[in-house]
Motif scaffolding. Structure first.
Motif, PDB file in Angstrom:
ATOM      1  N   GLY A  57       0.817  -1.206   0.000  1.00 13.19           N
ATOM      2  CA  GLY A  57       0.000   0.000   0.000  1.00 13.19           C
ATOM      3  C   GLY A  57       0.846   1.249   0.000  1.00 13.19           C
ATOM      4  N   HIS A  58       0.212   2.352   0.304  1.00 11.32           N
ATOM      5  CA  HIS A  58       0.838   3.661   0.225  1.00 11.32           C
ATOM      6  C   HIS A  58       1.642   4.007   1.479  1.00 11.32           C
ATOM      7  CE1 HIS A  58      -2.429   3.832  -2.722  1.00 11.32           C
ATOM      8  NE2 HIS A  58      -1.650   4.686  -3.364  1.00 11.32           N
ATOM      9  N   VAL A  59       2.699   4.783   1.284  1.00 15.66           N
ATOM     10  CA  VAL A  59       3.455   5.356   2.393  1.00 15.66           C
ATOM     11  C   VAL A  59       2.739   6.629   2.799  1.00 15.66           C
ATOM     12  CG1 VAL A  59       5.648   6.398   3.087  1.00 15.66           C
ATOM     13  CG2 VAL A  59       5.638   4.406   1.565  1.00 15.66           C
ATOM     14  N   ASN A  60       2.591   6.842   4.090  1.00 20.48           N
ATOM     15  CA  ASN A  60       1.936   8.050   4.573  1.00 20.48           C
ATOM     16  C   ASN A  60       2.963   8.997   5.176  1.00 20.48           C
ATOM     17  OD1 ASN A  60      -0.536   9.570   5.307  1.00 20.48           O
ATOM     18  ND2 ASN A  60       0.268   9.276   7.361  1.00 20.48           N
ATOM     19  N   LEU A  61       2.801  10.277   4.905  1.00 22.79           N
ATOM     20  CA  LEU A  61       3.637  11.319   5.491  1.00 22.79           C
ATOM     21  C   LEU A  61       2.712  12.459   5.895  1.00 22.79           C
ATOM     22  CD1 LEU A  61       6.399  12.573   6.125  1.00 22.79           C
ATOM     23  CD2 LEU A  61       6.478  13.366   3.771  1.00 22.79           C
ATOM     24  N   SER A  62       2.709  12.798   7.182  1.00 21.74           N
ATOM     25  CA  SER A  62       1.783  13.809   7.685  1.00 21.74           C
ATOM     26  C   SER A  62       2.501  14.866   8.510  1.00 21.74           C
ATOM     27  CB  SER A  62       0.720  13.174   8.585  1.00 21.74           C
ATOM     28  OG  SER A  62      -0.101  12.294   7.863  1.00 21.74           O
ATOM     29  N   PRO A  63       2.167  16.147   8.292  1.00 26.91           N
ATOM     30  CA  PRO A  63       2.672  17.202   9.175  1.00 26.91           C
ATOM     31  C   PRO A  63       1.787  17.291  10.410  1.00 26.91           C
ATOM     32  CG  PRO A  63       1.371  18.163   7.421  1.00 26.91           C
ATOM     33  CD  PRO A  63       1.371  16.675   7.182  1.00 26.91           C
ATOM     34  N   LYS A  64       2.385  17.621  11.527  1.00 30.96           N
ATOM     35  CA  LYS A  64       1.651  17.785  12.782  1.00 30.96           C
ATOM     36  C   LYS A  64       2.099  19.080  13.439  1.00 30.96           C
ATOM     37  CE  LYS A  64       0.006  13.546  12.464  1.00 30.96           C
ATOM     38  NZ  LYS A  64      -1.398  13.292  12.173  1.00 30.96           N
ATOM     39  N   GLY A  65       1.170  19.787  14.009  1.00 29.59           N
ATOM     40  CA  GLY A  65       1.478  21.032  14.691  1.00 29.59           C
ATOM     41  C   GLY A  65       0.771  21.091  16.026  1.00 29.59           C
ATOM     42  N   MET A  66       0.642  22.288  16.540  1.00 32.69           N
ATOM     43  CA  MET A  66       0.030  22.537  17.837  1.00 32.69           C
ATOM     44  C   MET A  66       0.931  21.947  18.932  1.00 32.69           C
ATOM     45  SD  MET A  66      -3.899  21.948  16.566  1.00 32.69           S
ATOM     46  CE  MET A  66      -4.764  22.829  17.842  1.00 32.69           C
ATOM     47  N   ASP A  67       0.587  22.098  20.153  1.00 32.52           N
ATOM     48  CA  ASP A  67       1.436  21.649  21.257  1.00 32.52           C
ATOM     49  C   ASP A  67       1.026  20.241  21.672  1.00 32.52           C
ATOM     50  OD1 ASP A  67       3.229  21.581  23.364  1.00 32.52           O
ATOM     51  OD2 ASP A  67       1.876  22.629  24.725  1.00 32.52           O
ATOM     52  N   VAL A  68       1.343  19.226  20.829  1.00 29.29           N
ATOM     53  CA  VAL A  68       0.873  17.867  21.074  1.00 29.29           C
ATOM     54  C   VAL A  68       1.999  16.860  21.305  1.00 29.29           C
ATOM     55  CG1 VAL A  68      -1.287  18.226  19.803  1.00 29.29           C
ATOM     56  CG2 VAL A  68       0.721  17.324  18.600  1.00 29.29           C
ATOM     57  N   PHE A  69       3.253  17.232  21.048  1.00 27.58           N
ATOM     58  CA  PHE A  69       4.371  16.293  21.119  1.00 27.58           C
ATOM     59  C   PHE A  69       5.007  16.308  22.500  1.00 27.58           C
ATOM     60  CE2 PHE A  69       8.489  14.418  20.254  1.00 27.58           C
ATOM     61  CZ  PHE A  69       8.191  13.456  19.309  1.00 27.58           C
ATOM     62  N   ARG A  70       5.316  15.112  23.023  1.00 25.02           N
ATOM     63  CA  ARG A  70       5.957  15.006  24.330  1.00 25.02           C
ATOM     64  C   ARG A  70       7.089  13.977  24.285  1.00 25.02           C
ATOM     65  NH1 ARG A  70       2.907  18.660  24.509  1.00 25.02           N
ATOM     66  NH2 ARG A  70       1.448  19.247  26.161  1.00 25.02           N
ATOM     67  N   VAL A  71       8.203  14.307  24.925  1.00 24.97           N
ATOM     68  CA  VAL A  71       9.289  13.353  25.132  1.00 24.97           C
ATOM     69  C   VAL A  71       9.001  12.638  26.446  1.00 24.97           C
ATOM     70  CG1 VAL A  71      11.761  13.074  25.538  1.00 24.97           C
ATOM     71  CG2 VAL A  71      10.960  14.748  23.851  1.00 24.97           C
ATOM     72  N   LEU A  72       8.909  11.316  26.395  1.00 22.99           N
ATOM     73  CA  LEU A  72       8.600  10.517  27.582  1.00 22.99           C
ATOM     74  C   LEU A  72       9.849   9.928  28.215  1.00 22.99           C
ATOM     75  CD1 LEU A  72       5.493   8.596  26.175  1.00 22.99           C
ATOM     76  CD2 LEU A  72       5.526  10.717  27.503  1.00 22.99           C
TER      77      LEU A  72
END
Length: 192
Positions: free
Chosen positions: A31-46
């Motif tokens: 199938g297809h490879v997906n590539l998505s941009p993400k913004g807003m304050d949603v990313f966290r280093v755990l």
């Protein structure tokens, strides 16, 4: 010019914390490879080998489908201001469904219990390779702010047929027909 690391260090974590956008790439065996941009304050280093992001409702749910099918996920950050740098995290993803104990725990501990309107799941990436590269060809951009379009769209959906119904219609299978694992059995808490 590329440098490999087994884990994040403080300098790389500081770089991640300063970014306003990141990109996720995923694929199943076919199938297809997906590539998505993400913004807003949603990313966290755990931790040094674990990160997550609060995934908001969108027109598709490819990352969740690829997580179930294969699990491979790459997250990429690019410096659009300041010194040039590209940072990639290579690993395997797990999707935590909204309303599960694992989702609720991460939401409470890493997002102060605040769920953005339109939140549908949390994507966790356990990675074993960190790679940086020069980023000399990445252009400079000035950050003007987050768009409010997604929030306004989610608010309108809540007033009409609802986000849960939209996700049922648009987010349960990928563009290649792979299941995403998104099952919302209960009514949306906002509708209760």
């Amino acid at each position: 010019m590329a440098t490999r690391y087994k884990a994040l260090n403080e300098r790389l974590i500081d770089f991640i914390d300063g970014q306003k956008i990141f990109f996720v790439a995923s694929a199943a065996a076919t199938g297809h490879v997906n590539l998505s941009p993400k913004g807003m304050d949603v990313f966290r280093v755990l931790g040094p080998n674990r990160v997550c992001y609060l995934d908001l409702t969108g027109s598709g749910n490819e990352t969740a489908a690829h997580s179930l099918a294969d699990g491979r996920l790459t997250v990429m950050f690019c410096a659009f201001e300041g010194p040039p740098l590209i940072l990639r995290l290579y690993g395997r993803s797990t999707v935590l469904a909204r309303g599960t104990a694992a989702y609720d725990e991460l939401l409470a501990n890493r997002y102060s219990g605040h769920e953005l309107l339109g939140s549908r799941q949390i994507v966790v990436l356990d990675f074993d390779l960190v790679q940086t590269s020069c980023g000399y060809g990445v252009p400079l951009f000035d950050y003007a702010g987050d768009r409010d379009t997604l929030t306004r769209w989610a608010e309108a959906k809540e007033r009409k047929e609802g986000l849960v119904e939209y996700r049922r219609q648009k987010n349960t299978v990928s563009i290649d027909g792979f299941p995403t694992g998104l099952v919302e059995k209960d009514a949306d808490p906002a509708e209760a």
